[in-house]
Motif scaffolding. Structure first.
Motif, PDB file in Angstrom:
ATOM      1  N   SER A   1     -18.700  -1.964 -28.641  1.00 22.87           N
ATOM      2  CA  SER A   1     -17.386  -2.622 -28.592  1.00 22.87           C
ATOM      3  C   SER A   1     -16.535  -2.299 -29.805  1.00 22.87           C
ATOM      4  N   ALA A   2     -17.132  -2.293 -30.997  1.00 18.87           N
ATOM      5  CA  ALA A   2     -16.356  -1.994 -32.197  1.00 18.87           C
ATOM      6  C   ALA A   2     -15.826  -0.562 -32.155  1.00 18.87           C
ATOM      7  N   TYR A   3     -16.639   0.371 -31.664  1.00 22.25           N
ATOM      8  CA  TYR A   3     -16.202   1.758 -31.521  1.00 22.25           C
ATOM      9  C   TYR A   3     -15.007   1.847 -30.578  1.00 22.25           C
ATOM     10  N   CYS A   4     -15.055   1.116 -29.455  1.00 20.84           N
ATOM     11  CA  CYS A   4     -13.968   1.156 -28.482  1.00 20.84           C
ATOM     12  C   CYS A   4     -12.689   0.546 -29.029  1.00 20.84           C
ATOM     13  N   VAL A   5     -12.815  -0.441 -29.912  1.00 22.81           N
ATOM     14  CA  VAL A   5     -11.625  -0.984 -30.577  1.00 22.81           C
ATOM     15  C   VAL A   5     -10.943   0.117 -31.385  1.00 22.81           C
ATOM     16  N   GLY A   6     -11.735   0.963 -32.026  1.00 24.22           N
ATOM     17  CA  GLY A   6     -11.166   2.080 -32.767  1.00 24.22           C
ATOM     18  C   GLY A   6     -10.402   3.035 -31.874  1.00 24.22           C
ATOM     19  N   LEU A   7     -10.913   3.265 -30.665  1.00 18.62           N
ATOM     20  CA  LEU A   7     -10.196   4.119 -29.719  1.00 18.62           C
ATOM     21  C   LEU A   7      -8.856   3.505 -29.321  1.00 18.62           C
ATOM     22  N   LEU A   8      -8.847   2.183 -29.158  1.00 19.72           N
ATOM     23  CA  LEU A   8      -7.582   1.505 -28.850  1.00 19.72           C
ATOM     24  C   LEU A   8      -6.573   1.746 -29.972  1.00 19.72           C
ATOM     25  N   GLY A   9      -7.045   1.647 -31.194  1.00 21.05           N
ATOM     26  CA  GLY A   9      -6.163   1.856 -32.335  1.00 21.05           C
ATOM     27  C   GLY A   9      -5.608   3.264 -32.410  1.00 21.05           C
ATOM     28  N   GLN A  10      -6.344   4.234 -31.883  1.00 15.10           N
ATOM     29  CA  GLN A  10      -5.865   5.617 -31.856  1.00 15.10           C
ATOM     30  C   GLN A  10      -4.876   5.847 -30.720  1.00 15.10           C
ATOM     31  N   MET A  11      -5.193   5.327 -29.537  1.00 13.41           N
ATOM     32  CA  MET A  11      -4.439   5.676 -28.342  1.00 13.41           C
ATOM     33  C   MET A  11      -3.164   4.860 -28.157  1.00 13.41           C
TER      34      MET A  11
END
Length: 353
Positions: free
Chosen positions: A185-195
């Motif tokens: 989940s924490a990794y996917c939050v990072g993807l949200l921040g990029q996209m």
């Protein structure tokens, strides 16, 4: 006429509780006096099946007598094919659903609409920007069908960064991010921040080119400006009333990821985006709701199309044929979850204004 506040429930990760959050948040907003529209914008149609029941939902889909059905396809296919006559059909939930809540059912055909969207030719060039804001028209027509303005429209999305996500975000006032207690989940939050900053910058580019050819058209000027309205921690376990240590570690990691990888990146992009993409009145950890693991409750909720907080009004299904009374600890859990969704609804009302 008051404006409908549009809130997207979004995470590119699957299994985080987007659909359950959308459904139960909508129910509790309605029970707090709000008029609520739920939009199933996921081709899997899990929200429609959950809230309406599988048999009833199947009856809404297109057939030989009604090629468009009474779901979202009745609007989108006619719009896409430019034949006119777009229709919005609103449906009530089951007997335990709030009276001021309506559902716009989904359809697997949403995949076709998604494939029809070209970010380059349609969005970035500005020539097909109307396709990316079609939910605005759908919600406006839904209000006419409802004969009143909805206070909130909640949009359920697939777990992806695809075109349907852009369509929802570009018309939304706010977005919520459900997360679960797991390693990814924490990794996917990072993807949200990029996209997300990229998605919003794409909108600005497309809108700019559209406005250069249509300087007097202002309907889209206030769109493409969604604000982060917080995250929700779902699916954790408790022991003696406290979050178990392993899940607390995950929550701490998520809290840090939300701050560093989402909030900070959105804030950094605010100058380029032309607005502040973070909502006001958020708590310091940006967490606006928590719901513990629901175990057998979630199965019963889906089987009976009854919101979690109303399960104590029905008996539990044990094997899809037989029913029995809830155990005392299960009634306690239902009450706790009802309180959790009430709290989430109150927070949304105070933040999403």
């Amino acid at each position: 006429m008051t404006k409908t506040t549009i809130v997207t429930i979004f995470n590119n990760k699957g299994g985080v509780g987007k659909t359950i959050t959308t459904w139960n948040l909508g129910e509790h907003l309605a029970r707090q006096g709000k008029k609520v529209l739920l939009i199933d914008f996921d081709p899997q149609c899990n929200l429609s099946i959950a809230a309406l029941g599988e048999t009833r939902f199947v009856g809404l889909l297109p057939d030989q007598n009604n090629p468009y059905g009474t779901c979202i396809r009745a609007f989108l296919q006619r719009f896409l094919q430019n034949i006119g006559g777009e229709q919005v059909f609103l449906h009530k939930g089951g007997t335990e659903s709030a009276s001021s809540l309506r559902i716009l059912a989904g359809d697997f055909w949403l995949n076709v609409y998604s494939e029809s969207l070209s970010v380059g030719n349609d969005l970035l060039s500005g020539t097909g920007i109307a396709r990316f804001v079609i939910l605005k028209r759908i919600i406006e027509q839904a209000c006419k069908e409802f004969d009143d303005t909805f206070d909130y429209a909640l949009i359920d999305l697939p777990p992806s960064f695809g075109s349907l996500v852009r369509v929802a975000l570009y018309v939304s006032d706010y977005f919520l991010v459900p997360c679960t207690s797991d390693n990814f989940s924490a990794y996917c939050v990072g993807l949200l921040g990029q996209m997300l900053p990229q998605f919003l910058q794409d909108w600005r580019q497309g809108l700019g080119r559209f406005k250069s050819s249509n300087p007097l058209f202002s309907d889209y000027d206030v769109l493409g400006r969604p604000k982060f309205a917080g995250w929700i921690f779902n699916g954790f376990d408790t022991r003696a009333g406290n979050v178990v240590r392993a899940d607390q570690v995950h929550k701490d990691r998520l809290t840090q990821a939300i701050q560093d990888d989402l909030v900070n990146k959105l804030s950094t992009a605010s100058t380029q985006l032309g607005y502040n993409p973070i909502a006001s009145n958020l708590p310091s950890d940006f967490c606006v709701g928590t719901t513990e693991d629901m175990n057998v409750l979630i199965q019963n909720s889906l089987w009976q199309s009854v919101p979690i907080g109303r399960l104590d009004k029905v008996k539990q299904v044990t094997d899809l044929q037989n029913k029995r009374a809830w155990a005392p600890q299960q009634l306690t859990q239902i009450s706790n979850l009802r309180g959790a969704y009430n709290t989430l609804a109150k927070n949304v009302i105070s933040i999403c204004v």
